[in-house]
Design an enzyme around this catalytic site. Structure first.
Site, PDB file in Angstrom:
ATOM      1  N   HIS A   1       0.868  -1.182   0.000  1.00  0.00           N
ATOM      2  CA  HIS A   1       0.000   0.000   0.000  1.00  0.00           C
ATOM      3  C   HIS A   1       0.909   1.236   0.000  1.00  0.00           C
ATOM      4  O   HIS A   1       2.023   1.195   0.528  1.00  0.00           O
ATOM      5  CB  HIS A   1      -0.842  -0.036   1.280  1.00  0.00           C
ATOM      6  CG  HIS A   1      -1.929   0.986   1.355  1.00  0.00           C
ATOM      7  ND1 HIS A   1      -1.693   2.281   1.750  1.00  0.00           N
ATOM      8  CD2 HIS A   1      -3.248   0.907   1.085  1.00  0.00           C
ATOM      9  CE1 HIS A   1      -2.828   2.954   1.732  1.00  0.00           C
ATOM     10  NE2 HIS A   1      -3.791   2.140   1.324  1.00  0.00           N
TER      11      HIS A   1
ATOM     12  N   LYS B   1     -10.844  -0.495  10.175  1.00  0.00           N
ATOM     13  CA  LYS B   1     -11.019  -1.731   9.393  1.00  0.00           C
ATOM     14  C   LYS B   1     -11.419  -2.897  10.297  1.00  0.00           C
ATOM     15  O   LYS B   1     -11.632  -4.013   9.833  1.00  0.00           O
ATOM     16  CB  LYS B   1      -9.729  -2.067   8.648  1.00  0.00           C
ATOM     17  CG  LYS B   1      -9.362  -1.060   7.564  1.00  0.00           C
ATOM     18  CD  LYS B   1      -8.188  -1.542   6.764  1.00  0.00           C
ATOM     19  CE  LYS B   1      -7.457  -0.434   6.035  1.00  0.00           C
ATOM     20  NZ  LYS B   1      -8.191   0.130   4.919  1.00  0.00           N
TER      21      LYS B   1
ATOM     22  N   GLN C   1      -4.743  -5.417   6.930  1.00  0.00           N
ATOM     23  CA  GLN C   1      -5.735  -6.333   6.349  1.00  0.00           C
ATOM     24  C   GLN C   1      -5.698  -7.710   6.998  1.00  0.00           C
ATOM     25  O   GLN C   1      -6.412  -8.619   6.551  1.00  0.00           O
ATOM     26  CB  GLN C   1      -5.524  -6.464   4.828  1.00  0.00           C
ATOM     27  CG  GLN C   1      -5.637  -5.167   4.058  1.00  0.00           C
ATOM     28  CD  GLN C   1      -7.052  -4.600   4.016  1.00  0.00           C
ATOM     29  OE1 GLN C   1      -8.019  -5.238   4.436  1.00  0.00           O
ATOM     30  NE2 GLN C   1      -7.182  -3.387   3.509  1.00  0.00           N
TER      31      GLN C   1
ATOM     32  N   ASP D   1       2.904  -4.476   8.204  1.00  0.00           N
ATOM     33  CA  ASP D   1       1.661  -3.736   7.986  1.00  0.00           C
ATOM     34  C   ASP D   1       0.516  -4.755   8.061  1.00  0.00           C
ATOM     35  O   ASP D   1       0.294  -5.532   7.125  1.00  0.00           O
ATOM     36  CB  ASP D   1       1.712  -3.050   6.613  1.00  0.00           C
ATOM     37  CG  ASP D   1       0.380  -2.412   6.242  1.00  0.00           C
ATOM     38  OD1 ASP D   1      -0.583  -2.524   7.022  1.00  0.00           O
ATOM     39  OD2 ASP D   1       0.308  -1.813   5.148  1.00  0.00           O
TER      40      ASP D   1
HETATM   41  N1  C6P Z   1      -6.401   0.286   2.536  1.00  0.00           N
HETATM   42  C1  C6P Z   1      -8.189  -0.147   0.960  1.00  0.00           C
HETATM   43  O1  C6P Z   1      -9.276   0.124   0.426  1.00  0.00           O
HETATM   44  P1  C6P Z   1      -5.147   3.806   6.737  1.00  0.00           P
HETATM   45  O2  C6P Z   1      -5.558   4.690   5.610  1.00  0.00           O
HETATM   46  O3  C6P Z   1      -3.927   4.327   7.462  1.00  0.00           O
HETATM   47  O4  C6P Z   1      -6.270   3.444   7.648  1.00  0.00           O
HETATM   48  O5  C6P Z   1      -4.730   2.400   6.076  1.00  0.00           O
HETATM   49  C2  C6P Z   1      -3.727   2.374   5.103  1.00  0.00           C
HETATM   50  C3  C6P Z   1      -3.476   0.971   4.626  1.00  0.00           C
HETATM   51  C4  C6P Z   1      -2.238   0.417   4.869  1.00  0.00           C
HETATM   52  N2  C6P Z   1      -1.966  -0.841   4.501  1.00  0.00           N
HETATM   53  C5  C6P Z   1      -2.878  -1.620   3.889  1.00  0.00           C
HETATM   54  C6  C6P Z   1      -2.527  -3.019   3.517  1.00  0.00           C
HETATM   55  C7  C6P Z   1      -4.145  -1.114   3.603  1.00  0.00           C
HETATM   56  O6  C6P Z   1      -5.030  -1.892   2.990  1.00  0.00           O
HETATM   57  C8  C6P Z   1      -4.445   0.223   3.978  1.00  0.00           C
HETATM   58  C9  C6P Z   1      -5.783   0.823   3.640  1.00  0.00           C
HETATM   59  C10 C6P Z   1      -7.731   0.680   2.131  1.00  0.00           C
HETATM   60  O7  C6P Z   1      -7.501  -1.099   0.597  1.00  0.00           O
HETATM   61  C11 C6P Z   1      -7.857   2.146   1.860  1.00  0.00           C
HETATM   62  S1  C6P Z   1      -6.773   2.690   0.577  1.00  0.00           S
END
Ligand code: C6P
Length: 420
Positions: A128, A231, A208, A205
């Protein structure tokens, strides 16, 4: 003979989620964009409302009763998160706004202090943007160099390639646990073990993975792990950084201000103990308390159970998608039990653009995401401009997958009728 079907997790919990019971574009909502953000159970909404209605106060500073109550609830939420990911102590959990802020905290605090020109940071092409851009910024400032692990033929983490990138120059490995686009589950414990043999630190990270499977930071062996509350059934504006205590202790503060100090003089300051050293200013108190409630809620269902049920849904989703010839799904295929990947599928559908698909599915009440999902380098690596993505949660049902598949098929038929 009547056959009584056992209730699924979704059957048991759907009533807990008020938002799911509405019509969108005159159709019952089918919410399949859970990787972007999850829906919130009433239990979590109540925790947030209860804080604002009953004991809204600042934390760690008031002698009065309400402040004490807010402090206890806020620190209680930290205990819950620490236990949820099996941190060795509550000092190892720092509340942040989200996973992105947690990665930036490590990048600026640890990275600026520990990286020299020529040092190497290994990450992957599937990250990401949140796990690429902060490291690019730090590399520009320190002279460190970024290296990227590529994909295997099955579009998973290429461990053999990873091994070739590791060297005495490697200071940091920063890797996603579950890709938000490929759905692959990376071998994070093995990655940590090998990186540590080379003297490198590892950040995971877990945005997910934390909402969908049991996570044990000690078993993974990572130095840091980040996740976002929104999430995992909690509100936006709250996330967390896990860090090994001795490493967090060695890191300088990221942001300065109130809450994070021990003493302030005009010419210098001393800093508070962990984790307060990293929580400058008034935190997102209600949101942290609601994150604690979300952890309670997820625990009441059981993370093993959530993972197993989502695997069943994944198997069903793939069986149905595989029947549509134009659909090309990215990432590894699950086994017949739905194991081996996460409960999401990013796909293309021949000539039909992902954004058009998502827009027409929305007319049927089906919410999916389209675009690059903040993984532009991965889409470029795969040679595609965009994908449509369906992502599941434990409150989704097979019936919802059926509605999605029918809407998808109808949409594709419509496009073929006009495109010829
Ligand atoms: N992915 C998706 O629709 P934040 O914005 O900090 O809450 O999360 C960022 C982020 C970091 N790593 C991974 C693997 C992610 O999936 C995400 C957020 C969302 O896939 C929004 S772009």
């Amino acid at each position: 003979m009547t056959c009584i079907q056992e209730k699924t997790i979704a059957d048991k919990v759907r009533a807990d989620f008020p938002l799911l019971h509405q019509e969108v574009n005159d159709k019952p909502l089918v919410y399949l964009d859970n990787a972007a953000t999850s829906q919130k159970p009433q239990f979590v909404i109540n925790a947030l409302r209860h804080y604002y209605q009953e004991y809204n106060s600042n934390v760690h500073r008031g002698a009065h009763t309400l402040s004490g109550k807010a402090t206890d609830a806020y620190e209680g939420a930290r205990d819950k998160v620490a236990k949820f990911v099996n941190a060795a102590s509550r000092q190892e959990i720092v509340f942040t706004r989200n996973a992105t802020e947690a990665i930036n905290l490590v990048a600026y605090s640890w990275g600026m202090d520990n990286l020299q020109p020529g040092d190497e940071i290994i990450t992957t092409v599937m990250e990401h943007h949140s796990n690429i851009v902060p490291w690019q910024l730090i590399a520009q400032k320190t002279g460190a160099v970024l290296k990227f692990v590529e994909l295997t033929a099955e579009q998973t983490f290429d461990f053999a390639h990873f091994k070739t990138l590791l060297s005495p120059k490697t200071k940091l490995v920063s890797v996603v646990h579950v890709s938000n686009t490929l759905g692959c589950i990376n071998p994070v414990a093995e990655i940590c073990a090998l990186a540590h043999q080379h003297g490198a630190k590892v950040l995971i990270d877990a945005c997910q993975s934390v909402p969908h499977m049991p996570i044990d930071v000690q078993q993974i062996g990572c130095d840091w792990l980040v996740a976002s509350g929104h999430k995992m059934c909690a509100p936006t504006g709250i996330g967390f950084l896990y860090g090994k205590q001795e490493i967090l202790e060695s890191m300088p503060p990221f942001l300065g201000g109130g809450e994070m100090i021990a003493e302030v003089f005009l010419d210098h300051s001393t800093y508070g103990e962990l984790p307060h050293k990293f929580e400058a200013g008034t935190p997102a108190i209600g949101e942290a308390i609601a994150l604690g409630a979300a952890v309670d809620y997820l625990n009441s269902i059981g993370m093993e159970q959530i993972h197993a049920y989502e695997a069943e849904l994944t198997a069903y989703l793939f069986q149905q998608l595989d029947k549509i010839p134009q659909i090309k799904i990215y990432g590894p295929h699950p086994n017949f039990k739905g194991e081996g990947r996460a409960a999401l599928a990013a796909f293309t559908a021949g000539e039909v653009h992902a954004n058009d698909l998502a827009t027409l599915l929305d007319q049927e009440g089906v919410a999916i995401r389209s675009g690059h999902h903040c993984t532009q380098p991965l889409h470029r690596y795969l040679g595609i401009p965009a994908t449509a993505r369906v992502s599941l949660s434990f409150y989704n049902t097979r019936e919802e997958i059926d509605i999605f598949i029918k809407s998808l098929q109808d949409t594709l038929d419509f496009f073929h009728s006009i495109l010829g």
